[in-house]
Design an enzyme around this catalytic site. Sequence first.
Site, PDB file in Angstrom:
ATOM      1  CD  GLU A 169      -3.172  -0.912   1.818  1.00 48.83           C
ATOM      2  OE1 GLU A 169      -3.901  -1.564   2.081  1.00 48.83           O
ATOM      3  OE2 GLU A 169      -3.012   0.124   3.015  1.00 48.83           O
ATOM      4  CD  GLU A 353      -3.868  -5.878   3.770  1.00 50.47           C
ATOM      5  OE1 GLU A 353      -5.054  -4.933   3.797  1.00 50.47           O
ATOM      6  OE2 GLU A 353      -2.537  -5.657   3.737  1.00 50.47           O
TER       7      GLU A 353
END
Length: 443
Positions: A169, A353
């Site tokens: 991320e 995720e």
Amino acid sequence: MLLSHKRADFGEGFLFGAATAAYQIEGGQTEGRGSSIWDTFAATPGNVHNGDSGKYACDHYNRYAEDLDLLADGGFDAYRFSFAWPRILPQGKGEVNQRGLDFYDRLIDAMLERNLKPFGTLYHWDLPSALQDRGGWLNRDIAGWFADYAVLISRRFGDRLASTATINEPWCVAFLSHMLGIHAPGHRDVRATARASHHVLLAHGTAIEAMRAVGGKNLGIVLNFEIAHGATNKPQDMAAARLWDGIFNRWYLDGIFRGKYPADVLAHFTPHMPDAFARDMETVATPIDWLGVNYYTRGLYEHDPERGAFPIRKIEGPLEKTDIGWEIFPQGLEDILTRISADYTSIPLYVTENGMAEVEGVDDPRRVAYYDAHLGAVLAARRRGADVRGYFGWSLLDNYEWAEGYAKRFGLVHVDYQTQKRTPKTSYRAFQELLTGANRQVA
């Protein structure tokens, strides 16, 4: 059945896993581990709910065998975990902590013993404090520091890893942490944000090149995505949503897959970008073997001229929300997977995720419904041509949820932080039933 899908719906070779991150679960801040930016950020009053830190977390450092047993007994194929950079290189570079390497040897070998494929992530936000002292993500030299660390990992563990992701991320590393100040190191500075936004991708590309040079295989990166919708159909609100899509999604997709940054975001960043950054774009766009997609929610945005550098304001949406306040919008996962495949790349995609925060407890029917809907979105995206090869639920365990401390629980398995007792939730049982055809009790 707790979930409406069957494993066979996903086809031969589709991987199911669960994901974690080192700082959120390991604890074990002993045996030569150095300080990270999250240790110091958490130690600063006001940064983290209740002043919580990851000092002990879920004690995975000592209890990893028990946690891997949960994965194996649940029928999962793979485990996505991260290496703690300061555990391996306490100063971020230079001297290696042998006991840190030994821990990951034990962890990876224990995965393989249980027929779990190790999906390793090099960086999940725990930058060594010693590198922050040198400017952290604002210092161009971080590309070399990170590449050296990546080569160390690749040489030591690469032959046992099913895949390696460089960075988890990068939007959180750059914007959330340097513009919004919500995560470590807690800056609120547009110049810092512009530089970090470039250096994080330069480090990624430099590391991919360096790992390939020593034989690294199946290399990728994990990006997080948010669906950005206009709060109204007014042109200025639609433009605000488009700009947010650029900041959150297109900066990273365009950089990696097109070798250039989106013009609308660059218009805001250009006065603050590193000199001659354009010369780095070939490195930023170094080919990767797969892309990880993290997805949780959508956002509604309106134009707000009072917001300075980025005239955007997020407003509360009308949909059902998770315990952390995020709207539940499964359609967004289908949309982002098909958008990536249609507009950017044909390489394999993994949902690395996806999950929801829910209130304390073991019975979590809302989470089961959340997973069911998002697994349906994966199947829908595959029918529309997205090459999705696997799905990792976030998270295996309730854990340290960054600035939220221990107040928000994403786990398939409940953790009593006082006793460290693990208790599988209904959502864990749902995956166990899907993956094994059974609903076995775990002591």
